[in-house]
Design a protein around this motif. Structure first.
Motif, PDB file in Angstrom:
ATOM      1  N   UNK A 236     102.933 -20.193  47.886  1.00  0.00           N
ATOM      2  CA  UNK A 236     101.511 -20.374  48.129  1.00  0.00           C
ATOM      3  C   UNK A 236     100.766 -20.630  46.821  1.00  0.00           C
ATOM      4  N   UNK A 237      99.716 -21.452  46.918  1.00  0.00           N
ATOM      5  CA  UNK A 237      98.926 -21.763  45.732  1.00  0.00           C
ATOM      6  C   UNK A 237      98.280 -20.507  45.154  1.00  0.00           C
ATOM      7  N   UNK A 238      97.911 -19.569  46.007  1.00  0.00           N
ATOM      8  CA  UNK A 238      97.297 -18.330  45.510  1.00  0.00           C
ATOM      9  C   UNK A 238      98.261 -17.575  44.598  1.00  0.00           C
ATOM     10  N   UNK A 239      99.533 -17.528  44.978  1.00  0.00           N
ATOM     11  CA  UNK A 239     100.520 -16.816  44.157  1.00  0.00           C
ATOM     12  C   UNK A 239     100.721 -17.527  42.831  1.00  0.00           C
ATOM     13  N   UNK A 240     100.891 -18.852  42.906  1.00  0.00           N
ATOM     14  CA  UNK A 240     101.271 -19.631  41.736  1.00  0.00           C
ATOM     15  C   UNK A 240     100.110 -19.853  40.778  1.00  0.00           C
ATOM     16  N   UNK A 241      98.946 -20.180  41.305  1.00  0.00           N
ATOM     17  CA  UNK A 241      97.836 -20.613  40.462  1.00  0.00           C
ATOM     18  C   UNK A 241      96.672 -19.630  40.385  1.00  0.00           C
TER      19      UNK A 241
ATOM     20  N   UNK B 252      89.648 -15.144  45.094  1.00  0.00           N
ATOM     21  CA  UNK B 252      90.163 -16.521  45.029  1.00  0.00           C
ATOM     22  C   UNK B 252      91.362 -16.722  45.950  1.00  0.00           C
ATOM     23  N   UNK B 253      91.329 -17.809  46.708  1.00  0.00           N
ATOM     24  CA  UNK B 253      92.448 -18.215  47.572  1.00  0.00           C
ATOM     25  C   UNK B 253      92.326 -19.716  47.820  1.00  0.00           C
ATOM     26  N   UNK B 254      92.988 -20.558  47.019  1.00  0.00           N
ATOM     27  CA  UNK B 254      92.831 -22.020  47.153  1.00  0.00           C
ATOM     28  C   UNK B 254      93.241 -22.556  48.520  1.00  0.00           C
ATOM     29  N   UNK B 255      94.323 -22.052  49.091  1.00  0.00           N
ATOM     30  CA  UNK B 255      94.766 -22.539  50.398  1.00  0.00           C
ATOM     31  C   UNK B 255      93.701 -22.277  51.468  1.00  0.00           C
ATOM     32  N   UNK B 256      93.173 -21.076  51.477  1.00  0.00           N
ATOM     33  CA  UNK B 256      92.128 -20.722  52.452  1.00  0.00           C
ATOM     34  C   UNK B 256      90.872 -21.562  52.251  1.00  0.00           C
TER      35      UNK B 256
END
Length: 448
Positions: free
Chosen positions: A314-319, A435-439
């Motif tokens: 997930x983008x949240x984990x990585x970024x 922050x949560x880019x995917x959401x």
């Protein structure tokens, strides 16, 4: 080897198309290299004030607060200029927009060489800030135009890491030039470097396939009867991007970490020289140490996180989580600085703290670029990086005041770095919460 392949489970409009998958990795990284060259020139122009601060202060009779004020006023116009990235991208191609900015950087400091005064220094640095303001967003847009969203962490790391290259490769050279021939020679040498970049840029640059212009051309080709390789993505309301939890919390985080960057730019050689007792040449050469740590960590984190996101992370984990952990380490390390007496230990401590904080820039920038369609990347990044620059507007001047009023120069610099470390840790916690880019990307697309 090719770049731009579709990531599993992602729409073509967000990551690339069959046509862009045919772009060779060699060409994509060649174009990225041209932008990195520009970023090195760009950052050297920023960093030169830190190199020449002490001889300039001695010649003009400047206090630490006045040098800090010059640094902060640079970031005032830098912030204003950041909002011009979107309009410049709209009315000019990336090729010509960056050329105009690069030429401006190369000449705008030359009047100071002819007529040195505090007023001229302020005017030249403010004009430089205005010209550099739109540049980071446009350079990111130019780099991202050759890489799919899932593969932007590593090129973003090289782009931001070029700031470290400027300090690693050029700071010792500029320090030597300044010691041997004076601060004026350092400014002239940067103008010549800018002229060399102009030649390379004009002969080598072209835009990549991940731009709004490429998507529009592809759509027009489909209208003419050719099969469409790109699914054009509609624009979204700007407000939906700027009020998202990811955008707002990440803007605060990079604002604080950028405050650290600007204090390093403006004050680090002075800290090493008048605070820790190193010579001017030693201080200029050691300017590169934090950047070496930062460059290594940025490249490693960029490569690893790109691999993670291509494997489904997930983008949240990585970024988000990865850079926030880095900033928490940075904050913890910097808070210990006032308790360290040995100069070399202080240098190493600051270098480690700065290095872990630096990984936030390429990873968070990549996360922000995910929030918007390609045609809104320059505008989104322009606003985001302009907000980031507010940290630079406040921090150098505040540091100068702290140093002038501290019991000793060393204590003043250490207290300034400690304060930034505490703020950075607080900002990282807020990003982890909000922050949560995917959401946010899904919410923003829903409003299109």
């Amino acid at each position: 080897m090719t770049t731009g392949n579709l990531a599993p489970g992602r729409p073509a409009s967000s990551v690339g198309t069959a046509a862009t998958s045919l772009v060779s990795s060699k060409r994509a990284w060649g174009m990225t290299g041209l932008v990195v060259f520009l970023y090195v020139v760009n950052y050297a122009d920023k960093a030169v004030l830190g190199i020449i601060a002490q001889p300039l202060a001695r010649e003009l009779g400047l206090t630490s607060a006045q040098i800090g004020l010059v640094g902060s006023l640079f970031f005032l116009t830098f912030t204003i200029g950041g909002f011009l990235a979107g309009p410049m991208n709209k009315y000019l191609t990336l090729r010509w927009a960056l050329l105009v900015l690069g030429v401006t950087w190369s000449v705008v400091m030359l009047p100071l060489v002819v007529s040195a005064s505090l007023v001229m220094l302020i005017v030249c640095r403010m004009l430089l800030g205005l010209a550099e303001g739109p540049s980071s967003a446009l350079m990111h847009t130019a780099t991202y135009s050759w890489h799919a969203p899932a593969k932007r962490g590593l090129p973003g790391a090289f782009l931001v890491g070029s700031a470290s290259v400027a300090k690693i490769a050029l700071a010792p050279v500029l320090a030597y030039v300044t010691v041997q021939w004076g601060w004026r020679a350092a400014i002239v040498s940067l103008s010549l470097l800018g002229a060399a970049w102009v030649v390379v840029w004009l002969t080598g640059w072209s835009e990549g396939p991940f731009t709004a212009k490429a998507i529009k051309a592809d759509a027009e080709g489909a209208t003419a009867g050719e099969p469409a390789t790109v699914e054009a993505e509609p624009s979204v309301p700007w407000r939906s991007i700027f009020i998202s939890g990811t955008f707002l919390s990440c803007a605060f985080l990079v604002m604080v970490v950028y405050a650290l960057t600007t204090v390093v730019l403006t004050w680090l050689p002075s800290y090493f020289e008048v605070g820790l007792g190193y010579s001017a040449l030693q201080a200029g050469s050691m300017f590169a140490l934090p950047s070496i740590v930062g460059l290594v960590l940025m490249i490693v984190s960029g490569a690893v996180t790109d691999r993670m996101i291509q494997r489904g992370a997930k983008s949240r984990v990585v970024r988000i989580i990865v850079p926030c952990v880095g900033v928490l380490i940075c904050g913890g390390v910097l808070t210990m600085l006032p308790m360290i007496d040995a100069p070399i230990v202080a240098v190493l401590t600051l270098s480690v703290g700065y290095g872990f904080g630096a990984i936030v820039f390429p990873l968070v920038n990549a996360a922000i670029s995910e929030l918007c369609p390609p045609q809104q990347t320059a505008g989104t990044m322009g606003v985001f990086l302009a907000l980031m620059a507010i940290g630079g507007l406040v921090a150098p001047y505040t540091t100068g005041i702290v140093v002038d009023n501290a019991a000793s120069k060393a204590d003043g610099y250490a207290m300034a770095f400690q304060s930034i470390g505490v703020l950075a840790a607080i900002a990282a916690v807020l990003v982890l919460v909000f922050a949560n880019p995917d959401r946010d990307r899904a919410r923003i697309r829903h409003l299109a």
